[in-house]
Scaffold this active site. Structure first.
Site, short mmCIF file in Angstrom:
data_model
loop_
_atom_site.label_atom_id
_atom_site.label_comp_id
_atom_site.label_asym_id
_atom_site.label_seq_id
_atom_site.Cartn_x
_atom_site.Cartn_y
_atom_site.Cartn_z
N LYS A 91 0.83 -1.21 0.00
CA LYS A 91 0.00 0.00 0.00
C LYS A 91 0.86 1.25 0.00
O LYS A 91 0.63 2.19 -0.76
CB LYS A 91 -0.93 0.00 1.21
CG LYS A 91 -2.08 -0.98 1.14
CD LYS A 91 -3.05 -0.75 2.30
CE LYS A 91 -4.21 -1.75 2.28
NZ LYS A 91 -3.78 -3.09 2.71
N ARG A 124 -3.98 2.30 8.32
CA ARG A 124 -4.12 1.03 7.61
C ARG A 124 -2.83 0.23 7.71
O ARG A 124 -1.73 0.79 7.70
CB ARG A 124 -4.44 1.24 6.13
CG ARG A 124 -5.60 2.14 5.85
CD ARG A 124 -5.82 2.34 4.37
NE ARG A 124 -6.38 1.15 3.73
CZ ARG A 124 -6.62 1.04 2.43
NH1 ARG A 124 -6.30 2.03 1.63
NH2 ARG A 124 -7.15 -0.04 1.94
N GLY A 144 -5.52 -11.33 6.23
CA GLY A 144 -5.48 -11.58 7.67
C GLY A 144 -4.99 -10.42 8.50
O GLY A 144 -4.99 -10.50 9.73
N MET A 147 -4.74 -6.32 10.00
CA MET A 147 -5.71 -5.48 10.68
C MET A 147 -6.55 -4.69 9.69
O MET A 147 -6.06 -4.19 8.67
CB MET A 147 -4.97 -4.51 11.61
CG MET A 147 -5.89 -3.80 12.57
SD MET A 147 -5.08 -2.46 13.47
CE MET A 147 -5.42 -1.07 12.40
N ARG A 173 -2.54 -1.66 -6.32
CA ARG A 173 -1.66 -2.80 -6.10
C ARG A 173 -1.98 -3.83 -7.17
O ARG A 173 -3.06 -3.82 -7.77
CB ARG A 173 -1.87 -3.41 -4.71
CG ARG A 173 -3.27 -3.94 -4.47
CD ARG A 173 -3.45 -4.42 -3.04
NE ARG A 173 -4.81 -4.88 -2.80
CZ ARG A 173 -5.29 -5.19 -1.61
NH1 ARG A 173 -4.52 -5.09 -0.55
NH2 ARG A 173 -6.55 -5.60 -1.47
N HIS A 179 -14.94 -9.25 1.46
CA HIS A 179 -13.89 -10.07 2.07
C HIS A 179 -13.99 -11.51 1.60
O HIS A 179 -13.00 -12.13 1.21
CB HIS A 179 -14.00 -9.99 3.60
CG HIS A 179 -13.02 -10.86 4.33
ND1 HIS A 179 -13.33 -12.14 4.73
CD2 HIS A 179 -11.74 -10.64 4.70
CE1 HIS A 179 -12.28 -12.67 5.33
NE2 HIS A 179 -11.30 -11.77 5.34
N ARG A 231 6.53 -49.96 -10.56
CA ARG A 231 7.15 -50.39 -9.32
C ARG A 231 6.62 -51.78 -8.94
O ARG A 231 5.41 -52.00 -8.88
CB ARG A 231 6.86 -49.40 -8.19
CG ARG A 231 7.56 -49.74 -6.88
CD ARG A 231 7.26 -48.73 -5.79
NE ARG A 231 5.88 -48.84 -5.31
CZ ARG A 231 5.33 -47.98 -4.45
NH1 ARG A 231 6.03 -46.95 -4.00
NH2 ARG A 231 4.08 -48.14 -4.06
N GLU A 245 14.84 -44.57 -1.71
CA GLU A 245 13.98 -44.08 -0.64
C GLU A 245 14.57 -44.37 0.74
O GLU A 245 13.89 -44.20 1.75
CB GLU A 245 12.59 -44.70 -0.77
CG GLU A 245 12.59 -46.19 -1.00
CD GLU A 245 11.26 -46.73 -1.51
OE1 GLU A 245 10.21 -46.19 -1.11
OE2 GLU A 245 11.27 -47.68 -2.31
N SER A 263 14.70 -43.37 -9.30
CA SER A 263 13.53 -42.55 -9.03
C SER A 263 13.51 -42.33 -7.53
O SER A 263 13.38 -43.28 -6.76
CB SER A 263 12.25 -43.25 -9.49
OG SER A 263 11.13 -42.45 -9.19
N THR A 298 10.54 -39.65 -2.46
CA THR A 298 10.80 -38.70 -1.38
C THR A 298 9.81 -38.82 -0.22
O THR A 298 10.07 -38.29 0.86
CB THR A 298 10.81 -37.26 -1.91
OG1 THR A 298 9.64 -37.04 -2.70
CG2 THR A 298 12.05 -37.03 -2.76
N ASN A 299 8.68 -39.49 -0.43
CA ASN A 299 7.79 -39.71 0.72
C ASN A 299 8.51 -40.56 1.77
O ASN A 299 8.62 -40.19 2.94
CB ASN A 299 6.50 -40.41 0.27
CG ASN A 299 5.70 -39.58 -0.70
OD1 ASN A 299 5.93 -38.39 -0.86
ND2 ASN A 299 4.74 -40.21 -1.36
N CYS A 318 9.45 -39.29 -7.73
CA CYS A 318 8.06 -39.74 -7.85
C CYS A 318 7.28 -39.57 -6.55
O CYS A 318 6.12 -39.99 -6.47
CB CYS A 318 7.99 -41.19 -8.30
SG CYS A 318 8.74 -42.36 -7.15
N TYR A 356 13.35 -35.71 -14.91
CA TYR A 356 11.90 -35.53 -14.83
C TYR A 356 11.45 -35.48 -13.37
O TYR A 356 12.17 -35.88 -12.46
CB TYR A 356 11.16 -36.66 -15.56
CG TYR A 356 11.28 -38.02 -14.90
CD1 TYR A 356 10.38 -38.41 -13.91
CD2 TYR A 356 12.30 -38.90 -15.25
CE1 TYR A 356 10.48 -39.65 -13.30
CE2 TYR A 356 12.41 -40.14 -14.63
CZ TYR A 356 11.51 -40.51 -13.66
OH TYR A 356 11.62 -41.73 -13.04
#
Length: 923
Positions: free
Chosen positions: A32, A102, A111, A113, A346, A462, A665, A792, A811, A814-815, A878, A898
């Site tokens: 602002k 403001r 979020g 004020m 803005r 809002h 897999r 993994e 591959s 990452t989980n 993956c 990839y």
């Protein structure tokens, strides 16, 4: 004043065409403040004022929530310059200056004020305002509004206390609108409101304007760490250390009669991207009337009819600002007695559809380049485009209609309280938040909800702005909707909490029931934009898909292959789970007897010359073979039954992915996951397999593991039961042969899961390659295939150079790699990870955003070591991180070939990959 000021300044002025700052200083002045400074420098009509910097916010918290003395001195100095510019004095009894206060962070944050208007009023200065304007009713109304806003926003008095008093006053006078109250009515409300403040806070309402200003400034800073602001930052990945600026601006009044008004506008439609001036206007009103939805506003056409000269001036200003910023602008304006004042500019928030259209149109108009267009669209914008819509074939009952504030469709159970929405959503329910109007306090419930419905408010309320920013459907301003203790009344029906409705945010329809949703049409602009994206990126994007349908959906979204096909998901299809369970029930006996028979055969080979021992061993072998016959028949019979089922699955996937690689897999989860667990289910399985219940229960118990995630799963299953690996490999390759004969190009990649040592992979690879040779020799059909592994486990990444001597591709899963690196169970970490993020122990949930420092370093090590051993090694990811933009960018930095993600996240990953490539080129 100069456009650039010394960095030690705490306060930056913008007065009469001159400004200390400019539009590039959002870090210091907030969005602002930077916009106000830039408009002032451009000679646009901006009320004079000043901005207290974000750096002061940081100092405020460092000083224990205290405003530093030197800052207050600069505030007073700047205030004196504003007084001189407008010819009024702050706190003066005869000619008072009033200001608005403001918040204004670098990024727009619903979020933060709310604005406080008319600050500086008290029982003395209101008399001066009456004298200034000659309008007692206006002055009394301004005083009433100020106490109401200041009490709620700064002093924390519940807003409903004031609302109830106001509604009671209107009811007592027999009027519907605030504007119908008299000056005496409003003065009566001032007295009531002050009494409410004193009763709620234990202190009289602050009469000193300077104390009012100090409290309001501190309230802005305090709101930075309010729950709603923190929730918004967490959702939108905004750092906590930015802080907020405070803007103090001389008041201009839109509620001084019919030649006055206020409005919010966008230089293009933020919902569709249509290149037309879009907005709303309220005559004889102040700004909060539009935003809060207290009165339903009119379209800008009403302003053109009432004040054509002002409308034309505003249109020219809007066009000028869009050209200057080279992007769509979100504008706030006030008209005071026929004079236009600009209060904000803005970059506008927009829906996904609008973001894409605007980006494409700005390129076509020669305003930005294709590269800029790609960087302008946020990846989550594309996610909005892929959300479902109401099935056109569905029978619908329309309960009512409101303003189509945010497009898309959502169905869920009606809830009326944001806390209830959050709680029920955490329990896995789909909910629709229904409110008279929303406020920032409702933010957590809006995040939890599938969609939002309000009785009041317009397209810039809002609810509308927040919902559009989150990509959630929203219908606002449904004037027929009535809420009370019984529930929601609409369309001649009463719906209570838990009843289902469906929102069609594109048309504004509220529909009865839980209606089916269908996939949307993306349109020509989307296709054009995604072509630009694909031209810019270097990394390929695949999908995680286990069925032909998922593969088809992903390919339609631009997937360039399958990076993860989880074969165990196929085992649950239809009746085949019973076949799998038959295999598992005899697998223990089969494995035990097979191992014993192998030992006997080895002993026989070793003891050929000892006739007595040989005879005993041959007898033992005969007994074992007899005992093994039934388990072997059942075990192999189950595999033989599963073979054509798996083959058919792979045929469908290969058909859908004609010409593209498919990574499959092998079986990964522990066997117990396929078995029943309750007594009723165990008894039912025993009946199906004609086995004693005790035997089934004993097998279920035998397969239970204390920590299945680290137990007998992945390649360990294939090593224990090589017949399973052989069956799956045969199904893959026989499917490859079948589709190859039909002219379909197939590129299977067989992935061995959970390898921690190269010898594990070597044992499985030998089976896979043997079966491939057998199938090719038997059919006379040759095909190209790869054998690789999923990385993994940390040990796999650290020994990647050895594993790459066997694996042709990596591959990264990452989980599981995140689980094994952190020692977190993904299924259980939800009980404490939110706390970790909230307390800044971790910046993000590592299961959502890739942990670069730890897990990411393993990706780096694994890739470097693997390619050092095998330069042609193909590397991908993956895990679910494959569709998360910052994680995709990290994979690009590491030089991955990839990423792979769920079908609906494929366009997001494509855009993230393109943005990563463009940013790297610009460095």
């Amino acid at each position: 004043m100069t456009p650039h000021a010394a960095p030690h300044k705490n306060v930056y002025r913008f007065i009469a065409g001159q400004a200390d700052g400019n539009g590039t200083m959002k870090d210091l002045l907030g969005g602002k403040g930077a916009g106000l400074a830039e408009m002032t420098l451009a000679g646009l009509p901006v009320p004079p004022g000043f901005t207290i910097t974000t750096a002061v916010c940081q100092r405020y918290y460092a000083a224990g929530n205290q405003l530093p003395a030197d800052v207050w001195e600069e505030v007073l100095s700047a205030l004196r310059e504003v007084e001189a510019a407008v010819g009024k004095r702050f706190g003066d009894a005869s000619n008072p200056l009033l200001v608005s206060v403001r918040s204004g962070a670098k990024f727009s944050m619903p979020g933060m004020m709310d604005t406080v208007l008319n600050l500086g009023l008290n029982h003395t200065t209101v008399q001066g305002l009456i004298a200034q304007t000659g309008n007692e009713r206006f002055a009394r109304d301004a005083h009433r509004r100020f106490i109401q806003m200041f009490g709620r926003i700064v002093l924390g008095v519940p807003g409903e206390r004031f609302d109830h008093a106001l509604e009671a006053m209107k009811a007592g006078r027999g009027v519907r609108l605030d504007t119908e109250l008299t000056a005496a009515d409003l003065q009566n409300l001032v007295t009531q409101f002050e009494a409410i403040v004193e009763r709620e806070t234990g202190q009289p309402f602050p009469a000193d304007p300077y104390e009012q200003l100090r409290l309001a400034i501190c309230a802005v800073f305090n709101s930075w760490y309010g729950k709603r602001a923190v929730d918004y930052r967490r959702l939108n990945k905004i750092p906590d250390d930015l802080g907020t600026a405070v803007n103090v601006v001389a008041m201009v009044f839109g509620n001084m009669g019919e030649d006055s008004g206020t409005g919010v506008a966008f230089t293009r439609n933020p919902a569709t991207g249509e290149p037309v001036l879009f907005g709303e206007y309220l005559p004889n009103a102040q700004g909060e009337d539009v935003v809060a939805g207290i009165r339903t506003p009119e379209k800008l056409d009403a302003l053109r009819e009432r004040m054509p000269a002002v409308y034309e001036q505003f249109r020219e200003v809007a066009a000028r600002l869009e050209r200057h910023y080279r992007d769509v602008q979100d504008l706030e304006f006030t008209i005071e007695r026929g004079k236009l004042w600009m209060l904000q500019t803005r970059n506008a928030k927009r829906t996904g559809a609008a973001a894409v259209r605007i980006a494409v149109d700005l390129v076509k108009e020669g305003i930005i380049s294709r590269e800029e267009a790609i960087l302008r669209v946020e990846p989550y914008h594309l996610d909005q485009l892929l959300h479902p819509m109401v099935d056109p074939k569905a029978e619908t009952t329309v309960l009512g209609k409101g303003l189509p504030a945010s497009p898309g469709a959502a169905a869920g159970a009606v809830v009326f309280d944001p806390d209830v929405a959050e709680k029920r959503a955490q329990g896995g329910e789909r909910v629709i938040l229904v409110r008279t109007e929303t406020s920032p306090e409702d933010f957590h419930g809006m995040v939890a909800a599938q969609g939002i419905l309000t009785a009041r408010g317009g397209l810039t309320s809002h609810a509308a702005v927040v919902a559009r920013g989150m990509g959630k459907p929203c219908i606002a301003g449904c004037s027929d909707l009535r809420l009370d203790a019984e529930g929601m009344h609409l369309g001649g029906r009463t719906l209570r909490e838990g009843d289902f409705i469906t929102l069609d945010g594109t048309t504004g329809r509220i529909l009865l029931g839980d209606l089916p949703l269908v996939e949307p049409e993306t349109g020509a602009d989307f296709e054009t934009f995604m072509r630009w994206v694909d031209d810019a990126r270097q990394m390929r994007v695949r999908t995680n898909a286990d069925t032909p349908h998922d593969a088809q959906v992903a390919r339609r979204f631009g997937a360039e292959g399958i990076g993860l096909c989880r074969t165990e998901h196929m085992f649950f299809e239809g009746d085949r789970i019973d076949t799998v369970r038959q295999m598992i029930m005899v697998s223990g006996a089969y494995q035990r007897l097979t191992a014993a028979l192998g030992k006997v055969n080895a002993d026989l080979e070793r003891l050929k010359g000892d006739a007595e021992k040989v005879a005993a061993l041959e007898a033992e072998r005969a007994a074992l073979e007899a005992e093994l016959e039934a388990p072997a028949r059942l075990f192999k019979g189950a595999l033989e039954a599963l073979l054509p089922m798996q083959r058919a699955d792979f045929v469908g996937i290969f058909e859908a992915m004609d010409g593209l690689p498919v990574t499959i897999r092998l079986l990964d989860p522990p066997l117990h996951e396929f078995l029943p667990h309750t007594d009723e289910e165990i008894e039912a399985l025993a009946g199906k397999l004609s086995l004693p219940v005790a035997d089934v229960r004993a097998r279920v118990m035998a397969l239970r593991e204390h920590n299945p995630m680290l137990g007998h799963r992945g390649c360990r299953l294939g090593i224990a039961y090589p017949e399973i690996t052989e069956m799956q490999a045969r199904a893959i390759f026989e499917a490859a042969v079948e589709v190859t004969r039909r002219g379909i190009t197939v590129l299977p990649e067989v992935m061995v899961p959970l390898v921690g040592d190269v010898n594990e992979l070597r044992a499985q690879e030998s089976i896979i390659r043997r079966v491939a040779d057998e199938v090719q020799q038997a059919t006379g059909v040759t095909f190209t295939y790869l054998v690789g592994t999923m990385i993994e486990l940390p040990r796999a990444a650290l020994t990647a150079d050895k594993i790459a001597t066997v694996a042709e591709f990596f591959s990264f899963g990452t989980n599981d790699l995140t689980q094994t690196t952190f020692g977190f169970s993904r299924d259980d970490a939800g009980t404490f990870l939110p706390m970790y993020v909230e307390r800044k122990i971790l910046a993000d949930d590592p299961f959502q955003v890739l942990d670069r420092e730890g897990v990411g370093e393993l990706l780096r090590i694994g890739t470097q070591k693997g390619r050092a051993a095998r330069p042609t090694l193909k590397v991908g990811i993956c895990g679910e991180h494959g569709g998360e933009p910052s994680s995709v960018a990290f994979c690009h930095e590491l030089g991955f070939d990839y990423v792979s993600c769920s079908p609906y996240r494929v366009p997001i990953a494509r855009l993230a990959a393109a943005q990563a490539a463009l940013r790297q080129r610009s460095q």
